[in-house]
Write an enzyme that holds these catalytic residues in place. Structure first.
Site, short mmCIF file in Angstrom:
data_model
loop_
_atom_site.label_atom_id
_atom_site.label_comp_id
_atom_site.label_asym_id
_atom_site.label_seq_id
_atom_site.Cartn_x
_atom_site.Cartn_y
_atom_site.Cartn_z
N VAL A 1 0.84 -1.20 0.00
CA VAL A 1 0.00 0.00 0.00
C VAL A 1 0.88 1.25 0.00
O VAL A 1 2.02 1.22 0.45
CB VAL A 1 -0.97 0.04 1.21
CG1 VAL A 1 -1.84 -1.19 1.27
CG2 VAL A 1 -0.23 0.21 2.52
N CYS A 2 0.30 2.35 -0.50
CA CYS A 2 0.95 3.66 -0.44
C CYS A 2 -0.15 4.72 -0.32
O CYS A 2 -1.27 4.39 0.07
CB CYS A 2 1.84 3.89 -1.66
SG CYS A 2 0.96 4.09 -3.21
N ARG A 3 0.13 5.93 -0.67
CA ARG A 3 -0.87 6.99 -0.54
C ARG A 3 -1.92 6.90 -1.64
O ARG A 3 -3.11 6.97 -1.38
CB ARG A 3 -0.20 8.38 -0.58
CG ARG A 3 -1.18 9.53 -0.36
CD ARG A 3 -0.54 10.89 -0.52
NE ARG A 3 -0.07 11.14 -1.87
CZ ARG A 3 -0.85 11.53 -2.89
NH1 ARG A 3 -2.13 11.72 -2.69
NH2 ARG A 3 -0.36 11.72 -4.08
#
Length: 142
Positions: free
Chosen positions: A95-97
């Protein structure tokens, strides 16, 4: 003679293209998952490692992070240096932004032999599941 040369050239180009596709690590894909599918993976009984590839300031921002996730920042190169610490034979959710860095990181992990790699589309900016803050108390946000 001209037809034979053209035919040989076509065969060479086709062979070169097939060889390039078979040897390219880009042919090894990770699986993109929606936010709902990511939540189902997290809530399932299957062991899952959640890797957050945001920088520490993002991981610990007001939005927080997925409880139990590990912070291996992509931009600063931490994941690229430390990926061997991760379990290569169990599922990993990245996951990331927004979904951009996680896509790059998921492709990287697959290229390094990780078998089950999932990339959470839309990222933490759209996440509505549980989050945790970066505090010693381990408080979670609903």
């Amino acid at each position: 003679m001209k037809i034979k040369v053209q035919s040989n050239l076509n065969n060479i180009l086709i062979s070169a293209t097939l060889l390039a596709l078979m040897s390219c690590s880009c042919a090894v894909q990770h699986k993109d998952v929606t936010l709902e599918q990511a939540k189902q993976l997290i809530d399932s009984d299957t062991p899952l490692t959640v890797i957050d590839v945001r920088e520490p300031s993002e991981y610990c921002d007001q939005k927080g992070h997925i409880p139990g996730s590990l912070d291996y920042p992509w931009r600063s190169g931490v994941l690229q240096k430390e990926y061997r610490q991760l379990p290569a034979d169990s599922p990993i959710l990245v996951v990331c932004r927004s979904g951009n860095r996680s896509n790059q990181a998921a492709a990287f992990l697959r290229s390094k032999g990780f078998k089950q790699v999932y990339d959470m589309l839309d990222g933490m900016r759209s996440w509505e599941g549980r989050t945790a803050a970066c505090t010693d108390s381990g408080d979670e946000k609903p």
